[in-house]
Write an enzyme that holds these catalytic residues in place. Structure first.
Site, PDB file in Angstrom:
ATOM      1  N   GLY A  40       0.824  -1.206   0.000  1.00 20.37           N
ATOM      2  CA  GLY A  40       0.000   0.000   0.000  1.00 20.37           C
ATOM      3  C   GLY A  40       0.848   1.240   0.000  1.00 20.37           C
ATOM      4  O   GLY A  40       2.071   1.194   0.170  1.00 20.37           O
ATOM      5  N   GLY A  70      -0.416   8.691   2.392  1.00 18.51           N
ATOM      6  CA  GLY A  70       0.087  10.055   2.358  1.00 18.51           C
ATOM      7  C   GLY A  70       1.456  10.187   2.998  1.00 18.51           C
ATOM      8  O   GLY A  70       2.189  11.114   2.715  1.00 18.51           O
ATOM      9  N   PHE A  71       1.804   9.253   3.845  1.00 18.54           N
ATOM     10  CA  PHE A  71       3.047   9.439   4.577  1.00 18.54           C
ATOM     11  C   PHE A  71       4.126   8.451   4.189  1.00 18.54           C
ATOM     12  O   PHE A  71       5.197   8.461   4.755  1.00 18.54           O
ATOM     13  CB  PHE A  71       2.782   9.355   6.069  1.00 18.54           C
ATOM     14  CG  PHE A  71       1.808  10.396   6.507  1.00 18.54           C
ATOM     15  CD1 PHE A  71       2.229  11.690   6.710  1.00 18.54           C
ATOM     16  CD2 PHE A  71       0.476  10.087   6.659  1.00 18.54           C
ATOM     17  CE1 PHE A  71       1.336  12.673   7.073  1.00 18.54           C
ATOM     18  CE2 PHE A  71      -0.419  11.067   7.026  1.00 18.54           C
ATOM     19  CZ  PHE A  71       0.003  12.367   7.233  1.00 18.54           C
ATOM     20  N   GLY A  72       3.827   7.614   3.250  1.00 16.42           N
ATOM     21  CA  GLY A  72       4.866   6.691   2.838  1.00 16.42           C
ATOM     22  C   GLY A  72       4.296   5.392   2.299  1.00 16.42           C
ATOM     23  O   GLY A  72       3.086   5.194   2.223  1.00 16.42           O
ATOM     24  N   VAL A  81       3.858   1.224   2.270  1.00 11.99           N
ATOM     25  CA  VAL A  81       3.741   0.139   3.238  1.00 11.99           C
ATOM     26  C   VAL A  81       4.194  -1.180   2.595  1.00 11.99           C
ATOM     27  O   VAL A  81       3.781  -1.503   1.484  1.00 11.99           O
ATOM     28  CB  VAL A  81       2.287  -0.002   3.721  1.00 11.99           C
ATOM     29  CG1 VAL A  81       2.203  -1.052   4.813  1.00 11.99           C
ATOM     30  CG2 VAL A  81       1.752   1.322   4.205  1.00 11.99           C
ATOM     31  N   ASP A 118      -7.423  11.564   8.739  1.00 18.66           N
ATOM     32  CA  ASP A 118      -7.478  10.930   7.424  1.00 18.66           C
ATOM     33  C   ASP A 118      -8.228   9.614   7.514  1.00 18.66           C
ATOM     34  O   ASP A 118      -7.783   8.592   7.003  1.00 18.66           O
ATOM     35  CB  ASP A 118      -6.067  10.751   6.864  1.00 18.66           C
ATOM     36  CG  ASP A 118      -6.083  10.491   5.359  1.00 18.66           C
ATOM     37  OD1 ASP A 118      -7.139  10.746   4.729  1.00 18.66           O
ATOM     38  OD2 ASP A 118      -5.065  10.027   4.819  1.00 18.66           O
TER      39      ASP A 118
END
Ligand code: NAG
Ligand code: NAG
Ligand code: NAG
Length: 829
Positions: A519, A522-524, A526, A637
């Protein structure tokens, strides 16, 4: 018809005859674009402005039989009235009405019996002309084309670009908005919006005599980056502060491409609108008051209001230098006592100075003094000389020079804004002993309680791995001790959070191989991984742009790791090496919720009972984040792809705390972070970057509707309508057809009482005003309760294609683009 005939018939006694004649020789004033001499306008006639934007005529408000003379947009349906002449004198019945320019130079509305309304002007020469301008201004001109009267001087409930608020001292005219009594009755209602012009002016919303909201001191500003479709628009404010006039107005550069108006409605909402031609709708740009912090003087003297602290809205302006007047009241959320300086002022020359606070809404200007031609230094000196002066600021934010504004009493009604969203600097007077103290964080930092407890340094060959754990009970000690940490305590604490070595994670994820990617958020990215002992993990590799320091990162990780709830994904540990920051989570074999509900085949797996369980589970997870955990996290979010399902299809919220910890600076320019997701963002967050637990509730509401319907809010298409899912749900709900919303795959398994309850709850959660939305604890009560729910209000944030997208700067947001309106601020605060 001869002009002379009309002149004779001015008297009421002749009116009947007049109308008889007029009806025979009706002249369509509209054909002339103006009225003068013998021309007149009667029912059914209209006067249209040059390019056909506005129209003047007789109208009936919807649902009323009364007739009024008014101005509205010619091409917009339903009729949007921007000005009313005889708002105090409605005309029931059907007697004919006539508007004409009569001698001596006034614009007059009569019926067959009497004069209903008049501009009350007089002119020595005759021959005045009434004209409707393209900006919506109805003017009466003398023969030299000099304006002798204009509708822009007599505001009703609508502010158009170019209209002024304030006062003309020479003519003694005061400009303010006053709401209609109701949608059917244009008579002045309970609310007004205007400025006190005897001090430094600022707009205030009043209910009767009581101030309920304050707009902030006026300043000349310019807001660019406002775009509608592919057009960039610029809003500018014009502030005039002179001896002759004090006024405030707004304008749109290139306004031909956009119609804009600001209204004060009968419930006291001050709303800025933009007309979106493509969808033929008025779109709300901004609605005030927005949240609890807009409540006038909520925190009292030297208190500041902050929507980010989810429990306690008010704190002292600065917790080092101010203390609550009554600690006990303050602790019980009774803020009426406000705060006082820890060290009182003594006003000894030379012994006092100023502390600067940034990003604040400047305090009430009720008791102020100003000078428009002083430097900031002179302003400071002026303030120091006056023992009653408590603070100073420069309100001129654009262009040359300074406007020195000085507060002569305690500072009230302060709130804090996220950086870059319109806050100002203020310099507050302090005793000298207070000046040296390090200020406890800039306001933006105060939002996220800055506490940090212990750090642990682990050396593994050349690489350092950091991780630590903190506890709130040490917070106070910390505040006192500054940064000197009690390392031994910190180390003990830190041991509880497993720290993974970078090589372990590299190995577990086969060197972050693309095949293991599961995945991207927004933050990186996975990755799925498998530890040596066989345990599966999910690894979030945080993007490197985060300029957060290592210490801050560790502290946040420790915070998050303390959050444990069965509806939250568990954080197993962290890893830091150089630029790399990794979060290690438990692995969820089932995918995220969106992979189920929006997929034709997968969605069959989730019958109604499972879905209802998922809704309840998400609510419980959210309750824990909002209330039960010690950290009071706002997710920011929440969306289907951030809800993971475990093997028994129980929901687990993921990415919580991430936005709080790693998205901190989303209001700053040049950020690339996507915080919040198109379709799930509440209006106040999308438009103003203001988030609170209620913005999570909004996202939750959207999620509930998605779970019930199996359709995405974003990208929802309904033939023949441009509603999004929220709008569609509302339409069905208001027509009593809510059950049609349900995903056809689960129609059989559903319990209609639960479905209806969920839909209604969803609508309650997506209401426009944050205050109307239930808290998450109420949501849980409502979900499990039996009784009737409150009636949801119609959601305003309807459109999908024309969804308003906050472009806090640029690049924050990728979803909006060509079809989105991107808007920053439109109204000063
Ligand atoms: C004109 O004068 C009348 C009577 O004094 C007053 O009621 C009315 O409000 C005035 N109209 C305007 C437009 O000022
Ligand atoms: C509107 O004004 C902005 C800023 O001045 C300008 O960049 C833009 O091109 C203008 N748009 C139109 C359609 O004139
Ligand atoms: C404002 O300040 C300027 C510069 O100090 C001074 O010349 C002027 O007289 C002041 N005006 C008022 C109204 O005090």
């Amino acid at each position: 018809m001869k002009p002379s005939m009309i002149l004779i018939m001015e008297r009421a006694a002749s009116m009947f005859l007049l109308f008889t004649i007029l009806n025979f020789h009706k002249i369509y004033a509209a054909e002339f674009g103006s009225i003068s001499g013998s021309m007149f306008l009667t029912e059914g006639d209209t006067l249209v402005s040059m390019t056909g934007v506005f129209e003047l005529g007789i109208f009936k408000p919807e649902g009323s039989e009364n007739r009024y003379l008014g101005i509205w947009y010619k091409k917009i349906a339903p009729q949007t009235v921007v000005w009313v002449a005889n708002r105090n004198r409605p005309l029931p019945g059907a007697s004919p009405l006539v508007l004409r320019v009569s001698d001596p130079g006034s614009l007059v509305l009569f019926n067959s019996q009497s004069m209903i309304w008049s501009s009350n002007t007089t002119l020595t020469s005759s021959n005045a002309t009434a004209k409707l301008y393209d900006n919506g201004n109805l003017v009466l001109l003398d023969q030299q084309e000099k304006v002798i009267w204009q509708s822009f001087d007599y505001l009703t409930d609508t502010l158009l670009p170019g209209m002024k608020l304030g006062k003309d001292f020479v003519r003694g005219i005061e400009w303010h908005l006053s709401s209609w009594k109701s949608n059917q009755d244009p008579a002045p209602g309970a609310f007004t919006w205007g400025a006190n012009t005897s001090v430094y002016p600022e707009n205030k919303l009043r209910q009767g005599a009581m101030v309920t909201f304050r707009g902030g001191p006026w300043s000349n500003e310019r807001f660019t980056g406002v775009s509608v479709f592919s057009t960039v628009l610029t809003f500018t404010y014009d502030v005039v502060v002179t001896e002759r006039e004090v006024s405030f107005s707004y304008n749109l550069e290139n306004r031909s491409s956009l119609l804009s108006r600001v209204t004060l409605n009968s419930s006291g909402d001050f709303i800025s609108w933009a007309w979106v031609e493509e969808s033929k709708k008025w779109q709300t740009v901004l609605s005030l008051p927005r949240d609890i912090c807009d409540t006038y003087n909520i925190c009292s003297a030297y208190g500041k209001c902050n929507v980010d602290l989810t429990q306690q809205s008010c704190t002292c302006l600065d917790e080092k230098r101010f203390v609550p007047r009554s600690k006990r009241d303050w602790g019980m959320a009774n803020w009426s006592g406000g705060c006082v300086r820890r060290t009182p002022l003594d006003c000894k020359i030379g012994s006092e100075g100023f502390i600067k606070y940034s990003n604040v809404k400047l305090p009430d200007t009720q008791n102020t003094w100003y000078n428009t031609s002083m430097t900031l230094k002179e302003c400071e000196t002026k303030c120091l000389k006056d023992c009653t002066c408590m603070a100073y600021a420069n309100t001129n934010v654009r262009g040359e020079g300074t406007v020195c504004l000085i507060w002569l009493s305690d500072l009230i009604d302060i709130r804090v804004f996220p950086e870059g969203s319109g806050g100002r600097d203020i310099y507050v007077r302090m005793a000298s002993s207070e000046l040296g103290k390090e200020k406890k964080g800039a306001p933006i930092k105060i939002i996220l309680p800055l506490i940090f407890l212990g750090l642990l340094l682990l050396g593994v060959s050349i690489t350092w791995f950091w991780c630590a754990r903190r506890k709130r009970k040490y917070a106070d000690d910390m505040a006192e001790e500054g940064k000197s940490l009690n390392v031994s305590k910190g180390q003990e604490e830190a041991m509880e959070l497993p720290i993974f070595s970078f090589s372990t994670i590299e190995e577990a994820t086969s060197n972050f191989s693309p095949e293991n990617k599961i995945g991207e958020g927004g933050f990186g990215v996975v990755y799925k991984g498998r530890l040596e002992e066989g345990k599966e993990i999910a690894v979030k590799r945080l993007s490197r742009y985060s300029n957060q320091g290592v210490d801050e990162f560790k502290n946040e990780v420790i915070c998050i790791s303390k959050l444990q709830h069965r509806n939250l994904v568990k954080l197993l540990g962290c890893c830091i090496q150089g630029d790399e920051k990794l979060l290690i989570y438990e692995y969820m074999p089932n995918k995220s919720l969106d992979a189920f509900i929006f997929d034709k085949t997968q969605s069959m797996i989730l019958d109604w009972t499972k879905r209802f369980n998922i809704i309840k589970g998400i609510a419980r997870g959210l309750l824990y984040l909002h209330q039960d955990s010690r950290l009071r996290i706002i997710h920011r979010d929440l969306k289907a792809s951030n809800v993971l399902l475990d093997e028994d299809l129980n929901p687990k919220i993921s990415d919580f705390g991430i936005a709080r910890s790693f998205g901190g600076n989303e209001t700053q320019a040049n950020t690339e972070r996507v915080v919040g997701t198109y379709g799930y963002m509440s209006p106040e967050y999308a438009l103003d970057g203001i988030f609170s637990t209620k913005s999570d509730v909004f996202s939750f509401g959207v999620l509930v509707l998605e779970i019930v319907s199996g359709k995405r809010n974003r990208g929802f298409v309904q033939p023949g309508s441009d509603n999004n899912l929220i709008g569609h749900t509302w339409s069905l709900y208001s027509e009593g057809r809510s059950m049609e919303l349900i995903d056809s795959n689960i129609a059989e398994s559903c319990r209609s009482s639960e479905v209806l309850r969920s839909i209604e709850l969803g609508l309650l959660c997506v209401q426009q005003n944050a205050v109307d939305r239930p808290s998450i604890s109420n949501v849980i009560l409502m979900l499990s309760g039996e009784g009737p729910l409150p009636q949801p209000k119609q959601p305003v944030f309807f459109m999908d294609k024309e969804f308003l997208v906050a472009d806090f700067s640029s690049g924050t947001y990728t979803g909006g683009s060509v079809n989105g309106i991107t808007i920053t601020e439109v109204v000063a605060r």
